[in-house]
Design a protein around this motif. Sequence first.
Motif, short mmCIF file in Angstrom:
data_model
loop_
_atom_site.label_atom_id
_atom_site.label_comp_id
_atom_site.label_asym_id
_atom_site.label_seq_id
_atom_site.Cartn_x
_atom_site.Cartn_y
_atom_site.Cartn_z
N ALA A 1 0.86 -1.19 0.00
CA ALA A 1 0.00 0.00 0.00
C ALA A 1 0.89 1.24 0.00
N PRO A 2 0.38 2.37 -0.48
CA PRO A 2 1.14 3.61 -0.33
C PRO A 2 1.27 3.91 1.17
N THR A 3 2.30 4.65 1.56
CA THR A 3 2.55 4.86 2.99
C THR A 3 1.31 5.33 3.74
N GLN A 4 0.57 6.27 3.12
CA GLN A 4 -0.60 6.79 3.83
C GLN A 4 -1.66 5.70 3.99
N GLY A 5 -1.76 4.84 2.99
CA GLY A 5 -2.71 3.73 3.10
C GLY A 5 -2.31 2.80 4.23
N ALA B 1 9.85 4.55 7.88
CA ALA B 1 10.14 3.66 6.76
C ALA B 1 10.04 4.41 5.44
N ASP B 2 9.05 5.29 5.36
CA ASP B 2 8.85 6.06 4.13
C ASP B 2 10.01 7.04 3.92
N HIS C 1 14.84 8.86 1.14
CA HIS C 1 16.19 9.45 1.23
C HIS C 1 17.28 8.52 0.72
N THR C 2 17.07 7.20 0.87
CA THR C 2 18.15 6.30 0.49
C THR C 2 17.77 5.38 -0.65
#
Lengths: 487, 463
Positions: free
Chosen positions: A239-243, A347-348, A353-354
Amino acid sequence: MLVGLLIIVPLIASLLVFFTKGNTSRTVALGLSVVEFILSLVVLFQYKHNPDSANLALNCPWVESLGIHFAVSIDALSMLMVLLTTFLIPLIILSSFNTSYEKPNSFYGLILLMQMALVGVFTANDGFVFYVFWELALIPIYFICLLWGGENRGRITFKFFVYTLFGSLFMLVGLIYLYNHTGFDTGIKSWAVTDLYEAGKSLNLNQQSFVFWSIFLAFGIKMPIFPLHTWQPDTYVNAPTQGTMLLSGIMLKMGTFGLIKWLLPITPLALAEWGGVAVGLSVFGIFYASCIAIVQKDYKRLIAYSSIAHVGLIATGILSCNQQGIQGAVMQMLAHGVNVVGLFLIADILMRHTGTREMNKLGGIRSMNGNFSVLFLIIMLGSVALPLTNGFVGEFLLINGVYQYGPWIAAFAGLTVILGAVYMLRSYQAIMLGERKDSAVAFGSLASTDKWVLYIICFAIVAFGVYPKPLNDLAEEGTKAILTYIK
Amino acid sequence: MKGLFIISGLGVLAMLAEIFKFKKLLYPLVLIGILAAYVTNFMEWNSNFSIPMFSNMIRFDNVALAFSGVILVTAFFWFILANDYFEDDHVTDHFALVLFALVGALMLTSFSNMTTLFLGIEILSIPMYVLAASRKRDLASNEAGFKYLIMGSFASGFLLFGIALIYGATGSFDLMAIRSFISHANGDLPAFFYAGVLMILFAMLFKVSAAPFHFWAPDVYEGSPTVITALMSTIVKTAAFAAFMHLFLVVFGGVSETWSMVLAIVIALSLVVSNITAATQQSVKRMLAYSSISHAAFMLMAILANNRGWASINAILYYSLAYSIGSIAAFTVLYNVSKAKNSSNIEAFNGLGKRHPFLAVCMVIAMLSLAGIPITAGFFAKYFVFSVLIGTSFKWLIMVAILTSAVGVYYYFKVIIAMYFKQEESHEDVTMETSHMLLLVLTSLFTIALGVVPNYVIEIFSN
């Protein structure tokens, strides 16, 4: 009336957001979700002032001939859950500011629509309305995962959808069965929660067992409890992070909240008979998920499994059915909601960033960004329930409550604390400390919105760790109210 | 009653249109006529309640009027969908056939005699055989018509034989006479009476295409022109259910122990077979055909709960309305998509969400409703069926229904996933007429409105 506003504001907000374009969508969505948060604070104020106020309950007929009323109200328990929802949604929206989604208007509109359904689930006082909101919450999250998810999202979100729908249909049958047994003395059938409680108690053991398992299935899938959890890790990761935040931060609580309000008081006999099995599954789930979490390489997947472990403990506390157990579960639900949103944001951030979430490719980020490492540390400690963080109160009460239910079970459930510390500390060590890997070199400083979200979450973790009394009082009150129905 | 006259008159008018050369006027005339029929139908509500007509052949009571209402509303929507169909040759024939099929459908809601039942079924079926084969240069369409005719006649034979046996036992064609004969006999009925009931049951099961009498349905649905498939799966089905309900809830309710177990097995079989087969279909049209079998099984579940009185009738009425509207919407989208892409396979829907968001959203609403997700009409339809059935001894059927519904979600959502998730291969634009857009807006609003305020339909009849 206020409680009606709590449901209508997100609905109107979501419709408004659907008609916006580009970057204004997220600003409008953030603004309106803050309005909703302020509204929930007003409701809290009103509740503290006068819990029996007519403002806090709404009851109008929907399908009169079938006894369906649109009945929603605020009590201590739903107040806490509503606060959790309205507090997290603005943070979730804010955390998305550094990712550009296609069709942002639909994305934020769906998040707000989801908020409406969640508030509805938590405030519903009528079995039918509860079910409708319960199902309604599934549609927006399905589309959020389907449209903005990662690879393989078609198959994975589909599995998630079928799993949960399957559970909810069984719950519907259980609820209809209860409904058919209401109104023995008056002859008028009703969906009101208290009437369903009465109906549940009038059933014999076999009938209660049927109702217990059909409803437990829905909640067990939503939480999820072993062995119904197989949809969860893939869905969380894809899922997308917000999901993911919505799923783990709030939606998971639908299951545990349902267990407290919509199952315990309905089937006391079946609980005495089958509670042990359910507790056994939950406790085994704690152990199982913790062990899997330890060997995960992907950080997001690790949090997904840690979530199964935490919710297993929460479910054990609820099913132990005593004051400390349930109160601890409520506290832990709040703490877990806040912490897990923080962890998924981390995590997002790592991903952005990496370019990777693989822990063996990460390392030494602390030396690049000390600020981030402190914030991460606080959230991580909150989730392993160190004293003076918000996780501690709940976990302490939970273990205490489970101990009263069975010392051996408590000993086994206590493993989550140790195992949780193992995988959480190890992951922190791998990501933040140690040798600086290539991926950490370009880590840079955090975006200001990310920083703000992390600040707010860390503040909540410390503030309610040091002074949990206001939440704890409400949780105690809510638990007592439920226990009076059970006894 | 007047509705029946108006539609019959329109049918005759349609045949005359060729001779008197007002073909162009026919389409608006028919739309106005159907609206007029609906209005008169509405005005008869509660008026000549339970007055039998034509020596007790037909009786337009409130139940008949309600089902006629559903049929007329669906017919109105269907004519908007099918405007293309009346543009090539044989225009007047097509109009006349559809209108006479409608007359048969209305008779099936209001019959009060076995002969009117048979007449209604034949008046409905014979035009449908012709319409199924109406794309006369298309092999599949010919096959559909031929198959439908053979199997349909076979079922009609069963029906006639059943009626004859019941006449032999009771000495009457009149439904009320048969009903009172059953209740006075106190179980002392000849064996061939029961055989007659079962034969009628099988014939009706054939007409609503329940398994194992469903083999004709997928081929006929797929071979027929899409609009005719829409007609079959909505109006024909509603009418057949009105008749089924009338026969088995009202007339044969007294001997329910004869047929209820058979019906329960048929329902379980239909649910399992249709859902599993639908899940493996590549063609959306064929998938909808199998899904219509599964919906038929749901409506049969409400008939099975024959001790629940008005609640069952309400449930069937609501279900047929919700299903008809959802189907019309799905077929409208399918019709436009398959016209543009020249294929009714699931791949034709790929990428529709990006290129035609309006069509896609309407399809999503239709699919959600057919899958039974709140707050659409389909959810309440399933809910009402469950709630009438849970009070009977057939609770196990609910479990079967739930298990198979989860499979159902799979194939409805396959369409949604294709629309939003898959990339489209070809780039034919789907062009749509304004009338179809209007129709989709109407059906979507209707579907949601029925889901939010179901009271107006579900509280029509009460104890």
